[in-house]
Design an enzyme around this catalytic site. Sequence first.
Site, PDB file in Angstrom:
ATOM      1  N   HIS A 207       1.848  -2.736   5.416  1.00 59.90           N
ATOM      2  CA  HIS A 207       2.435  -4.086   5.441  1.00 59.90           C
ATOM      3  C   HIS A 207       3.476  -4.130   6.587  1.00 59.90           C
ATOM      4  O   HIS A 207       3.662  -5.287   7.281  1.00 59.90           O
ATOM      5  CB  HIS A 207       3.190  -4.306   4.053  1.00 59.90           C
ATOM      6  CG  HIS A 207       2.433  -4.684   2.975  1.00 59.90           C
ATOM      7  ND1 HIS A 207       1.507  -3.905   2.157  1.00 59.90           N
ATOM      8  CD2 HIS A 207       2.252  -6.058   2.474  1.00 59.90           C
ATOM      9  CE1 HIS A 207       1.002  -4.662   1.420  1.00 59.90           C
ATOM     10  NE2 HIS A 207       1.374  -5.936   1.504  1.00 59.90           N
ATOM     11  N   HIS A 249       7.298   2.460  -0.821  1.00 59.17           N
ATOM     12  CA  HIS A 249       7.603   3.335   0.176  1.00 59.17           C
ATOM     13  C   HIS A 249       9.018   4.189   0.294  1.00 59.17           C
ATOM     14  O   HIS A 249       9.802   3.468  -0.212  1.00 59.17           O
ATOM     15  CB  HIS A 249       7.183   2.370   1.674  1.00 59.17           C
ATOM     16  CG  HIS A 249       5.986   2.213   1.967  1.00 59.17           C
ATOM     17  ND1 HIS A 249       4.798   3.019   2.352  1.00 59.17           N
ATOM     18  CD2 HIS A 249       5.492   0.954   1.413  1.00 59.17           C
ATOM     19  CE1 HIS A 249       3.668   2.183   2.244  1.00 59.17           C
ATOM     20  NE2 HIS A 249       4.000   0.989   1.835  1.00 59.17           N
TER      21      HIS A 249
HETATM   22  C1  LIG Z   1     -12.368  -7.264   5.177  1.00 58.18           C
HETATM   23  C2  LIG Z   1     -11.595  -6.165   4.797  1.00 58.18           C
HETATM   24  C3  LIG Z   1     -12.002  -4.776   5.335  1.00 58.18           C
HETATM   25  C4  LIG Z   1     -10.328  -6.379   4.117  1.00 58.18           C
HETATM   26  C5  LIG Z   1      -9.586  -5.257   3.500  1.00 58.18           C
HETATM   27  C6  LIG Z   1      -8.250  -5.845   3.339  1.00 58.18           C
HETATM   28  C7  LIG Z   1      -7.427  -5.051   2.443  1.00 58.18           C
HETATM   29  C8  LIG Z   1      -7.757  -4.533   1.137  1.00 58.18           C
HETATM   30  C9  LIG Z   1      -6.202  -4.503   2.976  1.00 58.18           C
HETATM   31  C10 LIG Z   1      -5.225  -3.388   2.361  1.00 58.18           C
HETATM   32  C11 LIG Z   1      -3.807  -3.789   2.556  1.00 58.18           C
HETATM   33  C12 LIG Z   1      -2.950  -2.849   1.751  1.00 58.18           C
HETATM   34  C13 LIG Z   1      -2.882  -2.974   0.241  1.00 58.18           C
HETATM   35  C14 LIG Z   1      -2.210  -2.208   2.402  1.00 58.18           C
HETATM   36  C15 LIG Z   1      -1.315  -1.043   1.858  1.00 58.18           C
HETATM   37  O1  LIG Z   1       0.024  -1.531   2.674  1.00 58.18           O
HETATM   38  P1  LIG Z   1       1.203  -0.590   2.249  1.00 58.18           P
HETATM   39  O2  LIG Z   1       2.176  -1.292   2.897  1.00 58.18           O
HETATM   40  O3  LIG Z   1       1.414  -0.232   0.651  1.00 58.18           O
HETATM   41  O4  LIG Z   1       0.782   0.716   3.030  1.00 58.18           O
END
Ligand SMILES: CC(C)=CCC/C(C)=C/CC/C(C)=C/COP(=O)(O)O
Length: 288
Positions: A207, A249
């Site tokens: 994020h 985090h």
């Molecule tokens: C089209 C495609 C591959 C979409 C995937 C989008 C997706 C599921 C992104 C993940 C986002 C996410 C939960 C990231 C984790 O964030 P942190 O800040 O917890 O590391």
Amino acid sequence: MPSPKAKNPARSGGSPVFGSSNSRYDFMSLTKPLNRSSPPHLVQRQASDPTAARLRASESPTRRRGSSSSTGSASGQGIAEEDGIRLNPSFVRVALSSLLAIDLWMSKQLGVCACEDSSWGSMRPLMKLLEISGHGIPWLAGTAYSLYKSDSAAGQEIMLNLLMGLLLDLVLVAIVKAVVRRRRPAHNRMDMFATFSVDTYSFPSGHATRAAMCVRFLLAHLVLAAPLRVLVLLWAGLVGLSRVLLGRHNVTDVMFGFWMGYCQYNLVEMLWISPQTLQGLMGQLASN
Ligand SMILES: CC(C)=CCC/C(C)=C/CC/C(C)=C/COP(=O)(O)O
């Protein structure tokens, strides 16, 4: 998945150290001597203890030279000099361990929205709203929709590059998470929506990288009034803060994430797809 609690003795009074054999951050008591350097009282004991002397004789030639050259105080001095050289890396280790311990302690203190019954648990829905506002899916979907709807070449160029930047961000964050494999804080509740398998890891915050990269992108390519620019910056800061307050985090995950996202924007600029590049690529595809 193994319980992070079972594997993390930091919660039982230890402190973290870098560079364990399985290349994760591990935790070890600072009251125990580190493997690679002996504490002074052991050095003294080794100098007079015949068993210790026999053991030292089987060590490296450098060590043997130091101990066989003389006896008594001269021998002690030789050992102290050698250990003086060896103390430097352990000093760095202790400094890093202390920083990491501060990070873990601060993150635990700040995780005040980690669950409903936490001290700021009532703020959790607001924090989760911030989480959704920085999630990959709304950003990817919004950018793809804007690209589809855009009727100007300039608008299409910007949206296409933002889309490319968002995909690049997903890939780079996944690579770093898979390499570092730092576990999320123990007080985190893993109730995020739409995550990849690498999202069980916390370093860096995806994020934070996305927020930093998108803010730089928007400030550079959209003509925004000053109050809106401030609002965009504030949003990124709040997204980062919400990651720690939610207990998702540690502070360093978010700080590194902001830095990484900032740098990722430079990469997007370097790889910028202009209409000419796009036409060239399309032409090449058509001719193949
Ligand atoms: C089209 C495609 C591959 C979409 C995937 C989008 C997706 C599921 C992104 C993940 C986002 C996410 C939960 C990231 C984790 O964030 P942190 O800040 O917890 O590391």
